[in-house]
Write an enzyme that holds these catalytic residues in place. Structure first.
Site, mmCIF file in Angstrom:
data_model
loop_
_atom_site.group_PDB
_atom_site.id
_atom_site.type_symbol
_atom_site.label_atom_id
_atom_site.label_comp_id
_atom_site.label_asym_id
_atom_site.label_seq_id
_atom_site.Cartn_x
_atom_site.Cartn_y
_atom_site.Cartn_z
ATOM 1 N N SER A 67 57.999 29.799 53.230
ATOM 2 C CA SER A 67 58.998 30.128 54.134
ATOM 3 C C SER A 67 60.282 31.363 52.997
ATOM 4 C CB SER A 67 60.304 28.512 54.308
ATOM 5 O OG SER A 67 59.277 28.003 55.141
HETATM 6 N N1 SAM Z 1 58.099 23.837 52.264
HETATM 7 C C1 SAM Z 1 57.690 24.600 51.845
HETATM 8 C C2 SAM Z 1 57.365 25.128 50.783
HETATM 9 O O1 SAM Z 1 58.288 25.438 50.061
HETATM 10 O O2 SAM Z 1 56.280 25.509 50.505
HETATM 11 C C3 SAM Z 1 56.712 25.109 53.426
HETATM 12 C C4 SAM Z 1 56.213 25.058 54.695
HETATM 13 S S1 SAM Z 1 55.385 24.835 55.812
HETATM 14 C C5 SAM Z 1 56.394 26.298 56.594
HETATM 15 C C6 SAM Z 1 55.134 23.168 56.633
HETATM 16 C C7 SAM Z 1 54.698 22.404 56.105
HETATM 17 O O3 SAM Z 1 54.886 21.479 56.956
HETATM 18 C C8 SAM Z 1 53.018 22.705 55.737
HETATM 19 O O4 SAM Z 1 53.090 22.552 55.297
HETATM 20 C C9 SAM Z 1 52.250 21.821 56.809
HETATM 21 O O5 SAM Z 1 50.490 21.299 56.787
HETATM 22 C C10 SAM Z 1 53.551 20.736 56.831
HETATM 23 N N2 SAM Z 1 53.603 19.820 58.328
HETATM 24 C C11 SAM Z 1 53.807 19.655 59.704
HETATM 25 N N3 SAM Z 1 53.499 18.243 60.116
HETATM 26 C C12 SAM Z 1 53.975 17.595 59.111
HETATM 27 C C13 SAM Z 1 54.216 16.132 59.119
HETATM 28 N N4 SAM Z 1 54.325 15.520 60.084
HETATM 29 N N5 SAM Z 1 53.940 15.377 57.972
HETATM 30 C C14 SAM Z 1 54.148 16.249 56.423
HETATM 31 N N6 SAM Z 1 54.385 17.452 57.145
HETATM 32 C C15 SAM Z 1 53.628 18.691 57.894
#
Ligand code: SAM
Length: 225
Positions: A67
């Site tokens: 993000s």
């Molecule tokens: N917080 C992260 C960082 O600091 O880099 C950025 C997060 S990114 C916008 C969203 C993440 O959520 C992705 O890596 C995606 O694979 C993960 N994601 C999506 N659905 C998920 C789920 N049900 N459980 C865990 N992770 C999930």
């Protein structure tokens, strides 16, 4: 006399944090200090290192993103983490947000973070290891929409992927008096909601509009686009 060699990214990081302060995304001294400390360039793929201190999301592979720093700062302010807290993050991605939270909970606190893509979880673990945060952060592979009951209740819960509604297991795993911050809406756009648990119920207020990648799972969307 020569001065000690500074991290070449330090000045860029200072500039970015100053800008985020001027723009109102960073409001507290503690969060300012955490952002000044965590090396974001260690949480992006090598080809994006020189853009690590631009205020924008960057690709991290598998269709996912780290993000933008302004949204990390803003959500962290809303979450209001304090030393000693137990925090659950859904959506580890690069591990950067988890590292910022680890700075804020300090040595007596802990961060559990869940990622559904095993390769990203492994990369995040390595990023946290090389930046010295691995003792304060546990990375779990799985569907974060189910939370992580083993360590519940949590003082704070943060979702960093967009959900159609806040998953009920996360509300259950929040401590009484605790707080949850999540992007809620549809595939295209969402708004941040901030919930507080009082008398066993989570009461929400709505905040700014945001755009996140989807939460894919039991209480998220069933498929990625
Ligand atoms: N917080 C992260 C960082 O600091 O880099 C950025 C997060 S990114 C916008 C969203 C993440 O959520 C992705 O890596 C995606 O694979 C993960 N994601 C999506 N659905 C998920 C789920 N049900 N459980 C865990 N992770 C999930």
């Amino acid at each position: 006399m020569s001065r000690p060699q500074a991290d070449p990214y330090t000045e860029a990081r200072r500039r970015l944090v100053r800008l985020l302060k001027e723009q109102g995304f960073v409001r507290s001294r503690r969060i300012e200090e955490a952002l000044l400390k965590v090396p974001r360039h260690e949480f992006v793929p090598p080809e994006y290192r020189d853009s690590a201190y631009d205020d924008r999301p960057l690709p991290i592979g598998y269709g996912q993103t780290i993000s933008a720093p302004s949204i990390v700062a803003y959500m962290t302010e809303l979450l209001d983490p304090a030393p000693g807290m137990k925090i659950l993050e859904i959506g580890t991605g690069s591990g950067y947000q988890a590292a910022v939270l680890a700075e804020l909970v300090g040595p007596r606190g802990h961060v559990w973070t869940i990622e559904r893509i095993p390769e990203l979880a492994e990369w995040a673990r390595r990023n946290l290891e090389k930046t010295g945060y691995s003792r304060r952060v546990t990375v779990i592979v799985g569907d974060g929409s189910l939370g992580y009951p083993d360590e519940a209740p949590y003082d704070r819960i943060i979702l960093t992927a967009a959900a159609p509604a806040v998953p009920p297991p996360l509300e259950e795993q929040l401590r009484e008096g605790g707080r949850i911050v999540a992007p809620v809406g549809d595939y295209i756009a969402q708004e941040l909601v901030v919930g507080e648990k009082r008398g066993g119920r989570v009461v929400y207020r709505r905040d700014i509009e945001v755009i996140f990648v989807p939460l894919v799972g039991r209480y998220g969307w069933q498929h990625n686009l």
